[in-house]
Each structure stands twice: as structure tokens, then as C-alpha cells.
Design a protein around this motif. Structure first.
Motif, mmCIF file in Angstrom:
data_model
loop_
_atom_site.group_PDB
_atom_site.id
_atom_site.type_symbol
_atom_site.label_atom_id
_atom_site.label_comp_id
_atom_site.label_asym_id
_atom_site.label_seq_id
_atom_site.Cartn_x
_atom_site.Cartn_y
_atom_site.Cartn_z
ATOM 1 N N ALA A 1 -19.535 38.007 7.232
ATOM 2 C CA ALA A 1 -18.475 37.138 7.758
ATOM 3 C C ALA A 1 -17.735 36.539 6.566
ATOM 4 C CB ALA A 1 -19.057 36.028 8.623
ATOM 5 N N CYS A 2 -16.412 36.474 6.676
ATOM 6 C CA CYS A 2 -15.579 35.902 5.605
ATOM 7 C C CYS A 2 -14.775 34.739 6.166
ATOM 8 C CB CYS A 2 -14.594 36.939 5.070
ATOM 9 S SG CYS A 2 -15.371 38.320 4.240
ATOM 10 N N HIS A 3 -14.828 33.628 5.493
ATOM 11 C CA HIS A 3 -14.066 32.450 5.894
ATOM 12 C C HIS A 3 -13.257 31.951 4.705
ATOM 13 C CE1 HIS A 3 -17.204 32.701 8.987
ATOM 14 N NE2 HIS A 3 -16.259 32.219 9.778
ATOM 15 N N ALA A 4 -12.206 31.174 4.994
ATOM 16 C CA ALA A 4 -11.306 30.727 3.931
ATOM 17 C C ALA A 4 -11.187 29.212 3.918
ATOM 18 C CB ALA A 4 -9.920 31.337 4.130
ATOM 19 N N LEU A 5 -11.329 28.662 2.731
ATOM 20 C CA LEU A 5 -11.035 27.245 2.522
ATOM 21 C C LEU A 5 -9.644 27.182 1.901
ATOM 22 C CD1 LEU A 5 -13.403 24.624 0.878
ATOM 23 C CD2 LEU A 5 -10.974 24.756 0.320
ATOM 24 N N LEU A 6 -8.712 26.650 2.678
ATOM 25 C CA LEU A 6 -7.313 26.567 2.242
ATOM 26 C C LEU A 6 -6.992 25.106 1.947
ATOM 27 C CD1 LEU A 6 -5.816 28.871 5.047
ATOM 28 C CD2 LEU A 6 -6.468 29.534 2.705
ATOM 29 N N LEU B 1 0.127 35.047 3.881
ATOM 30 C CA LEU B 1 -1.016 34.687 3.034
ATOM 31 C C LEU B 1 -1.551 35.899 2.286
ATOM 32 C CD1 LEU B 1 -3.647 32.385 4.778
ATOM 33 C CD2 LEU B 1 -2.342 31.959 2.696
ATOM 34 N N GLU B 2 -1.871 35.703 1.028
ATOM 35 C CA GLU B 2 -2.538 36.761 0.269
ATOM 36 C C GLU B 2 -3.871 36.223 -0.192
ATOM 37 O OE1 GLU B 2 0.043 37.989 -2.874
ATOM 38 O OE2 GLU B 2 1.619 38.587 -1.456
ATOM 39 N N VAL B 3 -4.928 36.966 0.126
ATOM 40 C CA VAL B 3 -6.261 36.570 -0.335
ATOM 41 C C VAL B 3 -6.885 37.797 -0.987
ATOM 42 C CG1 VAL B 3 -8.501 35.614 0.299
ATOM 43 C CG2 VAL B 3 -6.479 34.941 1.591
ATOM 44 N N GLY B 4 -7.253 37.675 -2.237
ATOM 45 C CA GLY B 4 -7.795 38.818 -2.967
ATOM 46 C C GLY B 4 -9.212 38.541 -3.457
ATOM 47 N N PRO B 5 -9.841 39.558 -4.068
ATOM 48 C CA PRO B 5 -11.215 39.401 -4.576
ATOM 49 C C PRO B 5 -11.333 38.231 -5.550
ATOM 50 C CG PRO B 5 -10.555 41.713 -4.677
ATOM 51 C CD PRO B 5 -9.335 40.932 -4.265
ATOM 52 N N GLU C 1 -11.397 41.455 2.276
ATOM 53 C CA GLU C 1 -10.180 40.641 2.299
ATOM 54 C C GLU C 1 -9.254 41.047 3.447
ATOM 55 O OE1 GLU C 1 -11.315 42.255 -0.473
ATOM 56 O OE2 GLU C 1 -12.261 40.504 -1.386
ATOM 57 N N ALA C 2 -9.202 42.358 3.744
ATOM 58 C CA ALA C 2 -8.370 42.799 4.874
ATOM 59 C C ALA C 2 -8.953 42.247 6.182
ATOM 60 C CB ALA C 2 -8.307 44.320 4.917
#
Ligand code: APR
Ligand code: MG
Length: 218
Positions: A23-28, A89-93, A71-72
Motif C-alpha cells: 500500500a502506498c500513501h502520500a503525505l502532502l 501531481l507528480e510523485v516519483g521514487p 508510484e503509478a
């Protein structure tokens, strides 16, 4: 494995299905020049969400091999949960901020979870666009009940971050939050220690995290 028990992206990717799911989550977050009551500097706006299960978490979710990359998969989840404001939004490694293998609640029977967190600093206008678009997200009112800004301040009466830390959080979201606040200095070390100590002392406290900042080097 690095300090704080976190895996790098490459290490985590060695944990493969069917034993493991990811699971991938984002802290923005974004800088914020506002002052609460005209005097308490807010410094940063940082987003979390209220989920369908009544808990707080970060936007994101399960990713799988069909997504092509972590990331995708994360971007697909962010579009579902945050809506049109997440389009650009762009999120990369390079934004990967560590993965936690085998967290205490295992959401899928027979599989162990690897929880990845990505941390991304936005421009204030980008964060505002996400907030404004959130009610138009496909998952709004379903899996996501609303975006919230985390109160990063501690007021004179002990309210603010200490109260927030007593909410229920999904999975490792509380640890992920504390880790990022500390590492990015979004809350100065002494203020974070104070907030944690007030959170533990509260009569409502469900906090059992004696070593909340343990190993984070304050
Ligand atoms: N924020 C949210 N979830 C986290 C976090 C975090 N910071 N860290 C770890 N998790 C764990 C939770 O245990 C959660 O159940 O990751 C799991 C998957 O994340 P979700 O965001 O809940 O997954 P999503 O793909 O958005 O699906 C939502 O639908 O399939 C159902 O019940 C399933 O919880 C899932 C829900
Ligand atoms: Mg989700």
C-alpha cells in the motif's frame, strides 16, 4: 534496513506477492503563512483524511503489479481519493520516505502488508487546489469522508496537536506522521516532545506509545 526500522523502496520491492501486498500513501504539505487568531504562526499545511472506518489516514491505498510501478499505483489512488486537484501531481521514487513491513493490522487475510509513505512538498496553491477539488473526488463521501489539515501547533491550554494525536489512526499512519514531523522539522523538536507528552498525559489518552519519538534522535 535503515534506522527506525524502515525499508528503502528497493528493499521493500523484494517482498513479493502472494506473501506480501503493498500500500502506498502520500503525505502532502505546503508552507503556510497564516496565523491562527492573528498571532499563532501555522508555518505548514499538512493533509490527512477521515476515512470510511472513522479513522484518520493519508490518501493512497493498495497498489498492485498491474499499476506498473508503486508510484503509478499511488497516483491512481490519489486521483480516486483526492479528485481533480491531484491531476497534475507528480510523485516519483525520490519522494519515497520509507516502507514499514508487517504493520500490526493486516488488512488482507493471508497476506502481510508493506506500507510505503511518500512525502511531497507542494506550493500553497497546489494544496489549495487539492482541497477545493476534494469534494469532487470519486471516493468522496464513500471511502473518504473529508480532507483535514493537521493542527501542528500546541496552544496555551494544551490543545492542537496533542488533541489530534489522540484520534484513531489507520495502520501506521500515526507513526508515519510523527516521523515526518520530526524529520522535516515541520514541528520543532522541543514542541513535538511537548505535544507528545501532553497527549500521553491526557485523561482521554489512548496513547500507549511510550517511545513515540524513540530512535528519532531528539
Ligand atoms: N494511511 C492509510 N492506510 C494505511 C496507512 C496510512 N498511512 N498506513 C498503512 N495503512 C494500511 C491500512 O491498514 C489499510 O487498510 O494500508 C491499508 C490499505 O490502505 P487503504 O487506503 O485503506 O486502501 P484503499 O486501496 O484506499 O482501499 C480502501 O477498501 O478494499 C477495501 O477495506 C479495504 O481498506 C480498504 C479500503
Ligand atoms: Mg485509501
Amino acid at each position: 534496513m535503515g534506522d527506525r526500522g524502515l525499508l528503502s523502496r528497493a528493499e521493500a520491492l523484494r517482498l513479493e506477492p502472494p506473501t506480501w501486498c503493498h500500500a502506498c500513501h502520500a503525505l502532502l504539505y505546503a508552507p503556510c503563512s497564516g496565523r491562527l487568531f492573528g498571532r499563532v504562526p501555522l508555518r505548514f499545511a499538512l493533509l490527512m483524511q477521515l476515512r470510511f472506518d472513522g479513522r484518520l489516514g493519508f490518501p493512497g491505498g493498495f497498489v498492485d503489479l498491474r499499476d506498473g510501478s508503486l508510484e503509478a499505483g499511488l497516483l491512481r489512488e490519489l486521483l480516486e481519493e483526492l479528485g481533480p486537484g491531484a491531476t497534475g501531481l507528480e510523485v516519483g521514487p525520490e519522494e519515497h520516505a520509507g516502507a514499514r513491513p508487517g504493520s500490526s493490522d493486516e488488512p488482507r487475510p493471508g497476506q502481510r502488508l508493506v506500507a510505503h509513505l511518500y512525502v511531497k512538498q507542494l506550493q500553497p496553491e497546489q494544496l489549495r487546489d487539492i482541497e477545493e477539488g476534494a469534494a469532487r473526488a470519486p471516493d468522496h463521501g464513500l471511502e473518504v469522508l473529508g480532507l483535514v489539515r493537521v493542527p501542528l501547533h500546541t496552544l496555551w491550554d494544551g490543545s492542537g496537536l496533542p488533541e489530534f494525536l489522540q484520534q484513531r489512526f489507520v495502520g501506521s499512519a500515526r507513526d508515519q506522521l510523527l516521523d515526518a514531523l520530526h524529520r522535516l522539522n515541520l514541528v520543532p523538536g522541543h514542541e513535538l516532545e511537548r505535544a507528545l507528552s501532553l497527549a500521553r498525559r491526557s485523561p482521554n489518552s489512548q496513547c500507549h506509545q511510550e517511545g513515540d519519538l524513540g530512535g528519532r534522535g531528539t
